[in-house]
Design a protein around this motif. Structure first.
Motif, PDB file in Angstrom:
ATOM      1  N   ARG A  23       0.690  -1.471   0.375  1.00  0.00           N
ATOM      2  CA  ARG A  23       0.113  -0.622   0.527  1.00  0.00           C
ATOM      3  C   ARG A  23       0.718   1.132   0.064  1.00  0.00           C
ATOM      4  O   ARG A  23       0.891   1.931  -0.880  1.00  0.00           O
ATOM      5  N   ARG A  24       2.188   1.530   1.478  1.00  0.00           N
ATOM      6  CA  ARG A  24       3.271   2.146   0.703  1.00  0.00           C
ATOM      7  C   ARG A  24       3.528   2.778  -0.485  1.00  0.00           C
ATOM      8  O   ARG A  24       4.217   3.596  -1.230  1.00  0.00           O
ATOM      9  N   ARG A  25       3.792   1.452  -1.012  1.00  0.00           N
ATOM     10  CA  ARG A  25       4.233   1.806  -2.213  1.00  0.00           C
ATOM     11  C   ARG A  25       3.497   1.868  -3.227  1.00  0.00           C
ATOM     12  O   ARG A  25       4.598   3.623  -4.162  1.00  0.00           O
ATOM     13  N   LEU A  26       2.024   1.422  -3.308  1.00  0.00           N
ATOM     14  CA  LEU A  26       1.301   1.978  -4.424  1.00  0.00           C
ATOM     15  C   LEU A  26       1.526   3.624  -4.520  1.00  0.00           C
ATOM     16  O   LEU A  26       1.015   4.729  -4.996  1.00  0.00           O
ATOM     17  N   GLU A  27       0.903   4.087  -3.123  1.00  0.00           N
ATOM     18  CA  GLU A  27       0.680   5.448  -2.319  1.00  0.00           C
ATOM     19  C   GLU A  27       2.159   6.679  -3.187  1.00  0.00           C
ATOM     20  O   GLU A  27       2.018   7.234  -3.950  1.00  0.00           O
ATOM     21  N   LEU A  28       3.021   5.905  -3.146  1.00  0.00           N
ATOM     22  CA  LEU A  28       3.962   6.822  -3.303  1.00  0.00           C
ATOM     23  C   LEU A  28       4.250   6.510  -4.500  1.00  0.00           C
ATOM     24  O   LEU A  28       4.825   7.864  -5.178  1.00  0.00           O
ATOM     25  N   ASP A  29       4.317   6.072  -5.726  1.00  0.00           N
ATOM     26  CA  ASP A  29       3.537   5.565  -6.882  1.00  0.00           C
ATOM     27  C   ASP A  29       3.194   6.409  -7.756  1.00  0.00           C
ATOM     28  O   ASP A  29       2.808   7.338  -7.934  1.00  0.00           O
ATOM     29  N   LEU A  30       1.318   7.070  -6.742  1.00  0.00           N
ATOM     30  CA  LEU A  30       0.169   6.922  -6.833  1.00  0.00           C
ATOM     31  C   LEU A  30       1.409   9.162  -6.959  1.00  0.00           C
ATOM     32  O   LEU A  30       0.825   9.902  -7.964  1.00  0.00           O
ATOM     33  N   ARG A  31       1.610   8.889  -6.274  1.00  0.00           N
ATOM     34  CA  ARG A  31       2.271  11.047  -5.867  1.00  0.00           C
ATOM     35  C   ARG A  31       3.130  11.261  -6.889  1.00  0.00           C
ATOM     36  O   ARG A  31       3.519  12.142  -7.155  1.00  0.00           O
ATOM     37  N   GLN A  32       4.305   9.938  -7.196  1.00  0.00           N
ATOM     38  CA  GLN A  32       4.395  10.406  -8.450  1.00  0.00           C
ATOM     39  C   GLN A  32       3.944  10.498 -10.270  1.00  0.00           C
ATOM     40  O   GLN A  32       4.743  10.745 -11.054  1.00  0.00           O
TER      41      GLN A  32
END
Ligand code: C2E
Ligand code: CA
Ligand code: CA
Ligand code: CA
Length: 275
Positions: A23-32
């Motif tokens: 989830r954290r990974r996806l959140e980081l990806d989403l930010r970029q």
């Protein structure tokens, strides 16, 4: 048994950790993703039941993830809402959809989904006005689709925003009608331009009498309140015929076309115009 229990617990903990990390990974990806240009919009036609003509397209968000491929909106929009990323993302959707719609013939409108989170701030009205102005799109060709969840929030702000959007000339549709915390009261407190009947009712329209009764009732209600009614998720000719008989004014679904990139939507309009 005790040892086994503890082992099971550890297994769950590891599983939870892995999920949190994902989830954290996806959140980081989403930010970029926005800056990296990984989002795009697809467009699905809305068809007038009486004439079979395309009256507009609904803009649907797509995320092309560099490793995971295409991620459907149901998987990342909730995360974007929790993190507040939906605010810049939603503004991008508005600008992009208006820009695309400006290339369509005059009568064809674009429908944009707006999250309840975006209704939490009056900034939404300015964002809509800016997107229209930047694209040179008349406000009457933009429809904002909202879900019943906006009615659960601070009612005064929500109502003020709805009225200010209407004041711009934008039309407002109630999406997924019948699935949320439905209360007929809000159809009185705000005059929506359109009710979209959720696809769960449309799916069962040929199989279940109750689904058909609900579709018929919503169409009748919409008609007598002066609202248009759109049936979502129309996949078969048989469903379409029933919807027509039940007084639905508009239909949307795979029967008329799947969501496609902007270029293909323009091509659909060209083909329809020359037919
Ligand atoms: P929605 O607004 O109810 O959009 C309709 C969904 O039904 C779309 O799924 C569409 O591809 C799908 N659909 C259309 N016709 C048919 C059909 O005949 N059969 C079936 N089985 N499905 C059909 P999609 O594109 O995956 O979008 C899912 C949801 O994500 C949308 O539901 C909407 O709530 C949300 N969404 C999409 N784009 C945006 C956006 O730009 N902003 C926000 N806030 N939400 C969005
Ligand atoms: Ca929608
Ligand atoms: Ca819907
Ligand atoms: Ca839906």
């Amino acid at each position: 048994a005790k040892a086994e229990g503890r082992g099971t617990w550890r297994f769950f903990e590891a599983e939870m950790d892995a999920r949190m990390q994902q989830r954290r990974r996806l959140e980081l990806d989403l930010r970029q993703a926005l800056a990296a240009g990984q989002f795009s919009l697809h467009y699905q036609p809305l068809v007038e039941v009486a004439s079979g003509r395309i009256t507009g397209f609904e803009a649907l968000l797509r995320w092309q993830h560099p490793e995971r491929g295409l991620i459907p909106p149901g998987e990342f929009i909730p995360l974007a809402e929790e993190t507040g990323l939906i605010l810049p993302l939603g503004e991008w959707v508005l600008r992009e959809a208006c820009r695309e719609a400006a290339s369509w013939p005059g009568g064809v409108s674009v429908a944009v989904n707006v999250s309840a989170v975006q209704f939490g701030t009056p900034r939404l009205v300015d964002a809509v006005a800016e997107a229209l102005a930047a694209a040179g799109l008349p406000a009457t060709r933009l429809e904002i689709e909202v879900t019943e969840s906006i009615m659960l929030q601070d009612n005064i702000t929500t109502m003020a925003i709805l009225h200010r959007l209407r004041g711009l000339g934008v039309r407002i549709s109630m999406d997924d009608f019948g699935t949320g915390y439905s209360s007929l009261g809000y159809l009185r407190s705000f005059p929506f331009d359109k009710i979209k009947i959720d696809q769960s009712f449309v799916r069962d329209i040929g199989k279940r009498g109750d689904a058909r009764a609900i579709v018929r009732a919503i169409s009748g209600l919409g008609g007598s309140l002066g609202m248009r009614t759109t049936a979502e998720g129309v996949e078969t000719r048989e469903q379409f015929e029933r919807l027509r008989a039940d007084g639905c004014t508009e239909a949307q679904g795979y029967l008329f076309g799947r969501p496609v990139p902007g270029e293909a939507a323009r091509e659909m309009l060209r083909t329809a115009a020359s037919a």
